[in-house]
Design a protein around this motif. Structure first.
Motif, PDB file in Angstrom:
ATOM      1  N   PRO A  25       0.739  -1.447   0.283  1.00  0.00           N
ATOM      2  CA  PRO A  25       0.086  -0.368  -0.062  1.00  0.00           C
ATOM      3  C   PRO A  25       1.313   1.440   0.192  1.00  0.00           C
ATOM      4  O   PRO A  25       2.053   1.258   0.484  1.00  0.00           O
ATOM      5  CB  PRO A  25      -0.829   0.015   1.563  1.00  0.00           C
ATOM      6  CG  PRO A  25      -0.418  -1.583   1.764  1.00  0.00           C
ATOM      7  CD  PRO A  25       0.948  -2.012   0.961  1.00  0.00           C
ATOM      8  N   ALA A  26       0.330   2.289  -0.988  1.00  0.00           N
ATOM      9  CA  ALA A  26       1.315   3.639  -0.482  1.00  0.00           C
ATOM     10  C   ALA A  26       0.651   4.636   0.706  1.00  0.00           C
ATOM     11  O   ALA A  26      -0.204   4.177   1.780  1.00  0.00           O
ATOM     12  CB  ALA A  26       0.528   4.792  -1.672  1.00  0.00           C
ATOM     13  N   VAL A  27       1.632   4.882   1.001  1.00  0.00           N
ATOM     14  CA  VAL A  27       1.944   5.188   2.549  1.00  0.00           C
ATOM     15  C   VAL A  27       2.310   7.145   2.616  1.00  0.00           C
ATOM     16  O   VAL A  27       3.919   7.704   1.355  1.00  0.00           O
ATOM     17  CB  VAL A  27       2.682   4.840   3.241  1.00  0.00           C
ATOM     18  CG1 VAL A  27       2.747   6.063   4.716  1.00  0.00           C
ATOM     19  CG2 VAL A  27       2.160   3.512   3.338  1.00  0.00           C
ATOM     20  N   LYS A  28       1.490   7.343   2.336  1.00  0.00           N
ATOM     21  CA  LYS A  28       2.062   8.708   2.899  1.00  0.00           C
ATOM     22  C   LYS A  28       3.243   9.872   3.815  1.00  0.00           C
ATOM     23  O   LYS A  28       2.946   9.358   4.990  1.00  0.00           O
ATOM     24  CB  LYS A  28       0.277  10.460   2.507  1.00  0.00           C
ATOM     25  CG  LYS A  28      -0.568   9.929   1.425  1.00  0.00           C
ATOM     26  CD  LYS A  28      -1.353  10.721   0.803  1.00  0.00           C
ATOM     27  CE  LYS A  28      -2.096  10.660  -0.226  1.00  0.00           C
ATOM     28  NZ  LYS A  28      -3.450  11.296   0.093  1.00  0.00           N
ATOM     29  N   THR A  29       3.668  10.714   3.174  1.00  0.00           N
ATOM     30  CA  THR A  29       4.130  11.712   4.386  1.00  0.00           C
ATOM     31  C   THR A  29       3.468  12.382   5.537  1.00  0.00           C
ATOM     32  O   THR A  29       2.291  12.698   4.790  1.00  0.00           O
ATOM     33  CB  THR A  29       5.875  12.392   3.621  1.00  0.00           C
ATOM     34  OG1 THR A  29       4.615  13.483   3.310  1.00  0.00           O
ATOM     35  CG2 THR A  29       6.701  11.320   2.781  1.00  0.00           C
ATOM     36  N   ALA A  30       4.037  12.651   6.260  1.00  0.00           N
ATOM     37  CA  ALA A  30       3.450  13.721   7.159  1.00  0.00           C
ATOM     38  C   ALA A  30       3.102  15.323   6.116  1.00  0.00           C
ATOM     39  O   ALA A  30       1.441  15.330   6.636  1.00  0.00           O
ATOM     40  CB  ALA A  30       3.913  14.025   8.283  1.00  0.00           C
ATOM     41  N   ASP A  31       3.720  15.580   5.644  1.00  0.00           N
ATOM     42  CA  ASP A  31       3.766  17.207   4.649  1.00  0.00           C
ATOM     43  C   ASP A  31       2.907  16.631   3.716  1.00  0.00           C
ATOM     44  O   ASP A  31       1.498  17.283   3.373  1.00  0.00           O
ATOM     45  CB  ASP A  31       4.697  17.558   4.625  1.00  0.00           C
ATOM     46  CG  ASP A  31       5.930  17.672   5.217  1.00  0.00           C
ATOM     47  OD1 ASP A  31       5.365  18.156   5.697  1.00  0.00           O
ATOM     48  OD2 ASP A  31       6.748  17.649   4.801  1.00  0.00           O
ATOM     49  N   GLU A  32       2.321  15.016   3.136  1.00  0.00           N
ATOM     50  CA  GLU A  32       1.328  15.174   2.110  1.00  0.00           C
ATOM     51  C   GLU A  32       0.055  15.332   2.921  1.00  0.00           C
ATOM     52  O   GLU A  32      -1.133  15.415   2.209  1.00  0.00           O
ATOM     53  CB  GLU A  32       1.644  13.649   1.580  1.00  0.00           C
ATOM     54  CG  GLU A  32       2.973  13.898   0.919  1.00  0.00           C
ATOM     55  CD  GLU A  32       3.696  12.560  -0.049  1.00  0.00           C
ATOM     56  OE1 GLU A  32       4.060  12.460  -1.084  1.00  0.00           O
ATOM     57  OE2 GLU A  32       2.806  11.182   0.283  1.00  0.00           O
ATOM     58  N   ILE A  33       0.434  14.457   4.306  1.00  0.00           N
ATOM     59  CA  ILE A  33      -1.240  14.323   4.571  1.00  0.00           C
ATOM     60  C   ILE A  33      -1.858  15.554   5.046  1.00  0.00           C
ATOM     61  O   ILE A  33      -3.142  16.713   5.177  1.00  0.00           O
ATOM     62  CB  ILE A  33      -1.392  13.286   5.850  1.00  0.00           C
ATOM     63  CG1 ILE A  33      -0.576  11.932   5.058  1.00  0.00           C
ATOM     64  CG2 ILE A  33      -2.676  13.472   6.406  1.00  0.00           C
ATOM     65  CD1 ILE A  33      -0.621  11.133   6.547  1.00  0.00           C
ATOM     66  N   MET A  34      -0.518  16.702   5.312  1.00  0.00           N
ATOM     67  CA  MET A  34      -1.294  17.384   5.939  1.00  0.00           C
ATOM     68  C   MET A  34      -2.085  18.902   4.814  1.00  0.00           C
ATOM     69  O   MET A  34      -2.547  19.868   4.968  1.00  0.00           O
ATOM     70  CB  MET A  34       0.062  18.236   6.765  1.00  0.00           C
ATOM     71  CG  MET A  34       0.125  18.074   7.783  1.00  0.00           C
ATOM     72  SD  MET A  34       1.471  19.099   8.440  1.00  0.00           S
ATOM     73  CE  MET A  34       2.147  18.364   9.930  1.00  0.00           C
ATOM     74  N   GLY A  35      -1.553  18.088   3.326  1.00  0.00           N
ATOM     75  CA  GLY A  35      -1.874  18.858   2.240  1.00  0.00           C
ATOM     76  C   GLY A  35      -3.308  18.038   2.000  1.00  0.00           C
ATOM     77  O   GLY A  35      -3.903  19.321   0.736  1.00  0.00           O
ATOM     78  N   VAL A  36      -3.615  17.999   2.949  1.00  0.00           N
ATOM     79  CA  VAL A  36      -5.734  17.041   2.972  1.00  0.00           C
ATOM     80  C   VAL A  36      -6.497  17.772   2.536  1.00  0.00           C
ATOM     81  O   VAL A  36      -6.525  17.735   3.812  1.00  0.00           O
ATOM     82  CB  VAL A  36      -5.358  15.152   2.922  1.00  0.00           C
ATOM     83  CG1 VAL A  36      -7.323  15.339   2.774  1.00  0.00           C
ATOM     84  CG2 VAL A  36      -4.429  14.854   2.556  1.00  0.00           C
ATOM     85  N   SER A  37      -7.576  18.274   2.444  1.00  0.00           N
ATOM     86  CA  SER A  37      -7.772  19.540   3.061  1.00  0.00           C
ATOM     87  C   SER A  37      -9.052  18.712   3.241  1.00  0.00           C
ATOM     88  O   SER A  37      -9.906  17.226   3.555  1.00  0.00           O
ATOM     89  CB  SER A  37      -9.073  19.909   1.396  1.00  0.00           C
ATOM     90  OG  SER A  37      -9.617  19.279   0.458  1.00  0.00           O
ATOM     91  N   GLU A  38      -9.996  19.716   4.499  1.00  0.00           N
ATOM     92  CA  GLU A  38     -10.806  18.459   5.355  1.00  0.00           C
ATOM     93  C   GLU A  38     -12.094  18.229   4.565  1.00  0.00           C
ATOM     94  O   GLU A  38     -12.752  17.160   5.105  1.00  0.00           O
ATOM     95  CB  GLU A  38     -11.267  20.214   6.205  1.00  0.00           C
ATOM     96  CG  GLU A  38     -10.191  20.443   6.519  1.00  0.00           C
ATOM     97  CD  GLU A  38      -9.430  20.432   7.456  1.00  0.00           C
ATOM     98  OE1 GLU A  38     -10.486  20.090   9.070  1.00  0.00           O
ATOM     99  OE2 GLU A  38      -8.297  20.049   7.503  1.00  0.00           O
ATOM    100  N   ASP A  39     -12.349  19.000   3.397  1.00  0.00           N
ATOM    101  CA  ASP A  39     -13.538  18.063   2.252  1.00  0.00           C
ATOM    102  C   ASP A  39     -13.050  16.646   1.945  1.00  0.00           C
ATOM    103  O   ASP A  39     -14.563  15.967   1.666  1.00  0.00           O
ATOM    104  CB  ASP A  39     -13.964  19.207   1.307  1.00  0.00           C
ATOM    105  CG  ASP A  39     -13.288  19.669   0.802  1.00  0.00           C
ATOM    106  OD1 ASP A  39     -13.521  18.850  -0.847  1.00  0.00           O
ATOM    107  OD2 ASP A  39     -11.611  20.306   0.665  1.00  0.00           O
ATOM    108  N   ARG A  40     -11.964  16.220   1.519  1.00  0.00           N
ATOM    109  CA  ARG A  40     -11.681  15.265   0.993  1.00  0.00           C
ATOM    110  C   ARG A  40     -11.581  14.334   2.437  1.00  0.00           C
ATOM    111  O   ARG A  40     -12.005  12.982   2.061  1.00  0.00           O
ATOM    112  CB  ARG A  40     -10.682  15.292   0.331  1.00  0.00           C
ATOM    113  CG  ARG A  40      -9.772  16.130  -0.474  1.00  0.00           C
ATOM    114  CD  ARG A  40     -11.302  15.609  -1.773  1.00  0.00           C
ATOM    115  NE  ARG A  40     -12.718  15.906  -1.910  1.00  0.00           N
ATOM    116  CZ  ARG A  40     -14.045  15.776  -1.487  1.00  0.00           C
ATOM    117  NH1 ARG A  40     -13.577  14.623  -2.863  1.00  0.00           N
ATOM    118  NH2 ARG A  40     -14.596  16.273  -1.358  1.00  0.00           N
ATOM    119  N   ILE A  41     -11.240  14.698   3.257  1.00  0.00           N
ATOM    120  CA  ILE A  41     -10.869  14.080   4.786  1.00  0.00           C
ATOM    121  C   ILE A  41     -12.927  13.571   4.981  1.00  0.00           C
ATOM    122  O   ILE A  41     -12.776  12.211   5.491  1.00  0.00           O
ATOM    123  CB  ILE A  41     -10.178  14.518   6.282  1.00  0.00           C
ATOM    124  CG1 ILE A  41      -9.579  14.721   5.191  1.00  0.00           C
ATOM    125  CG2 ILE A  41     -10.721  14.094   7.194  1.00  0.00           C
ATOM    126  CD1 ILE A  41      -8.451  15.688   6.947  1.00  0.00           C
TER     127      ILE A  41
END
Length: 225
Positions: A25-41
């Motif tokens: 599975p793909a795993v994102k870095t902390a910086d990449e996760i921080m870039g995910v918008s609230e609506d996508r979460i």
């Protein structure tokens, strides 16, 4: 319990090394996760909730309709879901019209807005949660979220890119074989044992929990009928 290297060797009895590598599975870095918008979460949470106990293919096919019906899943919009909103959604053929699951969108929007107030953003909260307490994060989703316990929370975090395990049937079989647990881990003590095992394998191998989880699944061999 076996070392991670031994688990990998077991898995390689059934799949070629290059095939195993391609299926991690793909795993994102902390910086990449921080870039995910609230609506996508919120969208990922909602997708997981509606997939639970239902055909994933049906949800996949209807997902554009979900995006339209929920107006892009902006949390501050849905934390104020009104009775009229609920009535309208219960009649909306673009989505699966399950009242309790529709209400989970409101409750999870409230949680995300609260996390934003507490941590600057929900994404920052998820990004910085320590992997060594993954069980604690799953417990928080279960307690503060709506319908995010068990596998739903695990799959949500996997889709978000947050490193963690998914306790599929095959993974549980492998954990039992390794003596980590003696049955499907549902108690806090059993989940703490799972956490300790993953911490040990991760320290030994330098691999993400998600890869360890997938390797455990592959190590039980092919399905038999």
């Amino acid at each position: 319990m076996r070392s991670f290297q031994e688990l990998q060797e077991l898995a390689e009895q059934y799949r070629a090394p290059e095939e195993l590598a391609a299926m991690m599975p793909a795993v994102k870095t902390a910086d990449e996760i921080m870039g995910v918008s609230e609506d996508r979460i919120l969208a990922l949470m909602t997708r997981g909730v509606f997939q639970a106990g239902f055909s994933w293919k049906v949800i996949e096919a209807k997902w554009p309709g979900f995006e339209e019906a929920f107006e892009g899943f902006v949390p501050v919009r849905w934390k104020f879901m009104s009775d009229d909103d609920l009535d309208s959604l219960l009649k909306d053929t673009r989505i699966v019209r399950n009242g309790q699951k529709i209400l989970s969108v409101r409750d999870n929007a409230i949680m995300l807005c609260d996390l934003e107030d507490e941590h600057g953003s929900a994404a920052a909260f998820f990004a910085t949660w320590p992997r060594e307490d993954h069980f604690g994060l799953l417990e928080l989703l279960k307690k503060r979220g709506s319908r995010l316990g068990g596998a739903t929370g695990q799959y949500f975090l996997r889709q978000l890119g947050k490193d963690g395990w998914v306790l599929s049937q095959d993974v549980v079989m492998a954990l039992i074989r390794e003596g980590v647990v003696d049955k499907n881990p549902t108690s806090k003590s059993a989940m703490k044992a799972v956490q300790a095992a993953f911490n040990e394998w991760a320290t030994e191998s330098g691999r993400p929990f998600a890869h360890i989880s997938r390797m455990l699944a592959f190590s039980v061999g092919p399905k038999t009928i």
